[in-house]
Design a protein around this motif. Structure first.
Motif, short mmCIF file in Angstrom:
data_model
loop_
_atom_site.label_atom_id
_atom_site.label_comp_id
_atom_site.label_asym_id
_atom_site.label_seq_id
_atom_site.Cartn_x
_atom_site.Cartn_y
_atom_site.Cartn_z
N UNK A 402 -19.56 48.77 64.99
CA UNK A 402 -20.22 49.23 65.89
C UNK A 402 -21.55 48.18 66.23
N UNK A 403 -21.44 47.13 65.95
CA UNK A 403 -22.44 46.07 66.30
C UNK A 403 -23.81 46.16 65.83
N UNK A 404 -23.95 46.88 64.53
CA UNK A 404 -25.16 47.10 64.04
C UNK A 404 -25.85 45.80 63.85
N UNK A 405 -27.33 45.74 64.11
CA UNK A 405 -28.08 44.79 63.71
C UNK A 405 -28.40 44.89 62.44
N UNK A 406 -29.06 43.97 61.44
CA UNK A 406 -29.42 44.17 60.10
C UNK A 406 -30.64 45.32 60.20
N UNK A 407 -31.48 45.42 61.19
CA UNK A 407 -32.54 46.39 61.42
C UNK A 407 -32.25 47.62 61.32
N UNK A 408 -30.82 47.96 61.78
CA UNK A 408 -30.20 49.29 61.79
C UNK A 408 -29.93 49.56 60.36
N UNK A 409 -29.62 48.67 59.64
CA UNK A 409 -28.99 48.91 58.27
C UNK A 409 -29.86 49.35 57.03
N UNK A 410 -31.01 48.48 57.21
CA UNK A 410 -31.86 48.48 55.84
C UNK A 410 -33.41 48.93 56.21
N UNK A 411 -34.21 49.27 55.25
CA UNK A 411 -35.51 49.62 55.58
C UNK A 411 -36.45 48.39 56.00
N UNK A 412 -37.42 48.69 56.73
CA UNK A 412 -38.12 47.65 57.58
C UNK A 412 -38.87 46.71 56.57
N UNK A 413 -39.25 47.27 55.14
CA UNK A 413 -39.93 46.69 54.14
C UNK A 413 -38.81 45.45 53.46
#
Length: 607
Positions: A402-413
């Motif tokens: 689905x072309x997710x960026x890393x920011x879509x997969x893990x918490x911002x911290x």
């Protein structure tokens, strides 16, 4: 200033007229199609067909008629206004007057790369549209933009790796002069410009070389895309020169500062010198006065191409994409363990530490993902700048279903923690477009094969079939949710929305990226410009990573806690803190206590 790269291929404007040259060793006859007429071309014993015409001029359309029936474009076409199956256009490269006459490039140590897909980077999807964003990138702290492949590909939308006419900047993005204006403007702003080039295969639609130059390819070296490029058999001298001239063409005629060579592990060469070696030598010999940077993508992890001379200058290639660093980070941050992440998921922190300290995690080790095949060569002796590091790139984002960026997969911290370490480590950082503000838009795989419905269906079915081996897509219903790469909406979903940068939380993420890049230029780059003395690494049982890189002008030390409990550490006596991921890191004298998933980077004085 005018810039023209002279080459034995294609259409070249000379005082006597336009010289046309086509290497067609397996054709019986070749005619030049020009101005609605056909002119016979003379051949020699090596398979070259040539003709000089005084009726041709810049702007004329032309093609080659093979064996009396098939009209093909010039494989060295400088421009294809009507896509890969249309006639080629004669271009006068001297018609553009460059203003960057004093530009000689920038030192590699200063590089902060920004990878860009021209078609989705801006609303316009053109070179001109991208040119309007250059000041934003300069102000962010980017020092070099890297364009994904632009060689003419079929249709109006493509990642660029399906190109078939590698000398022709794709018409979907603008004209050759539009591309030159982009480079010219970038240089005026102090930005280097890199280009991703593909010398390991041609795309599936519009490659006519098989019709008249069968020896351009070889069945001796099969690749994932079919027969390999013939770089070591009969006729390979001309094949090699076709690509060597292509590299010089981009560097000379378009004044690019560097090239990224796609998947060179797929270029199989049993001869001497190896294609990879001769490629670098030809470029270095032709352009001795400029700062030219050559970057490999090489799954084989071959340190042999990346050595420095006594003055710390690259002998051959400048650097390699550090997939091991990315893959270790990804496994550590997401817990994913399928596909090539299988090689990193068992000991992600150990792999990350070794890759940060020495460049490669796999240095002659067996790959579980590849059934125990030994991969890699020792790399600890190499300068850290021999590696281009990244948390994301077009492959690692776009090759997800689905072309997710890393920011879509893990918490911002956790993303913030990784970003700080990534941008302040001594490798050369590469940012994927939109990563600097954690863009909401995905980057998905897309193509345009509207004129070939059978190929479009094969790509659509093949894309969904690729993911059947992943647990999440064993269910056919889930598999059908994978975006259709041939649908225009897949392309449109991947277009960046720059207005996000004015809104929270994107604005704050962008500000953080800017601060880190400022810190990199003031404190990291001076270290990188001095002699490198090596690294030291320890990983504690509490999952604390401690890496120190030593340079003639000082040390850089990373201390990070990737456990779920606090860990203690010791400050170096002469060190000062450059960055910490959390204000809750406790310091008492020379002692430190790092809370879970926090890190600190320190800079020390020279010994």
């Amino acid at each position: 200033m005018r810039r023209v790269h002279s080459m034995p291929f294609g259409a070249e404007i000379t005082p006597d007229g336009v010289r046309f040259a086509l290497w067609a060793p397996t054709a019986h006859e070749v005619g030049l199609v020009l101005n609605n007429a056909e002119l016979p071309m003379t051949s020699d014993d090596e398979g070259w067909y040539r003709l000089v015409s005084q009726d041709a001029r810049a702007g004329s359309r032309y093609g080659y008629k093979i064996d009396g029936n098939l009209v093909v474009p010039d494989p060295a076409s400088r421009f294809q206004p009507d896509d890969v199956h249309g006639l080629s256009l004669i271009v006068d490269p001297g018609s553009y007057s460059w203003s960057d006459t004093s530009w000689m490039g920038r030192p590699w140590e200063e590089a902060v790369l920004y990878e860009i897909h021209v078609g989705t980077a801006t609303p316009e999807g053109t070179y001109a549209g991208l040119m309007a964003k250059l000041e934003n990138l300069r102000d962010l702290g980017v020092t070099a933009i890297e364009l994904m492949p632009i060689g003419e590909f079929p249709g109006q939308r493509n990642w660029g790796y399906d190109g078939v006419l590698p000398y022709a900047p794709d018409a979907a993005y603008g004209s050759p002069n539009d591309l030159k204006r982009l480079v010219d403007r970038a240089h005026a702003l102090g930005l280097m410009v890199f280009l991703d080039v593909v010398y390991n295969h041609f795309g599936p639609s519009g490659n006519y070389l098989h019709a008249y130059a069968k020896t351009f390819f070889t069945e001796r070296h099969p690749t994932p895309w079919g027969a390999g490029i013939n770089v070591d058999g009969e006729g390979s001298r001309i094949v090699r020169d076709f690509f060597f001239h292509n590299a010089l063409y981009w560097l000379e005629e378009f004044h690019f500062d560097g090239l990224r060579f796609d998947a060179v592990h797929a270029i199989v060469d049993d001869g001497e010198p190896h294609f990879i070696e001769e490629l670098a030598n030809r470029i270095r010999e032709a352009l001795p006065g400029r700062q030219i940077h050559l970057v490999l993508e090489n799954e084989a992890n071959q340190a042999r191409w990346l050595g420095r001379d006594g003055e710390q200058q690259p002998r051959l290639h400048t650097a390699q994409w550090a997939d091991d660093i990315h893959n270790s980070w990804h496994a550590l941050l997401t817990g994913e363990n399928e596909g090539y992440y299988e090689d990193y998921a068992n000991r992600p922190l150990e792999h990350l530490g070794r890759a940060l300290a020495e460049g490669f995690a796999y240095q002659g080790d067996r790959s579980p993902h590849k059934s125990g095949v030994v991969r890699g060569e020792p790399s600890g002796h190499l300068h850290p700048t021999a590696f281009v590091s990244f948390l994301q790139n077009h492959d690692q984002v776009g090759n997800r279903a689905f072309g997710e960026r890393l920011s879509h997969l893990i918490p911002p911290e956790r993303l913030s923690l990784a970003q700080g370490i990534f941008l302040l480590s001594p490798q050369i950082p590469l940012i994927f477009m939109g990563e600097e503000w954690s863009a909401s838009t995905p980057f998905q795989f897309f193509v345009d094969f509207e004129n070939d419905p059978d190929l479009a269906k094969a790509v659509r079915d093949g894309r969904r079939g690729e993911f059947k081996r992943f647990k999440a897509f064993t269910d056919p219903e889930m598999s059908q949710r994978i975006p259709d790469p041939t649908d225009r909406t897949t392309f449109e979903r991947s277009r960046l929305d720059w207005s996000e940068t004015e809104l929270p939380p994107y604005r704050e993420t962008l500000s953080q990226t800017r601060r880190l890049l400022d810190l990199r230029q003031t404190d990291i780059v001076p270290l990188l410009k001095s002699e490198y003395h090596g690294s030291r690494i320890t990983i504690s049982s509490e999952k604390a990573l401690d890496v120190t890189w030593t340079f003639a002008s000082g040390t850089l030390r990373l201390l990070a806690n990737f456990s779920d409990g606090p860990v203690s550490g010791i400050m170096d006596e002469d060190a000062r803190v450059l960055w910490s991921s959390s204000t809750s890191i406790v310091s008492a004298g020379s002692g430190l206590q790092l809370l879970p998933w926090t890190a600190i980077i320190m800079k020390g004085m020279s010994a």
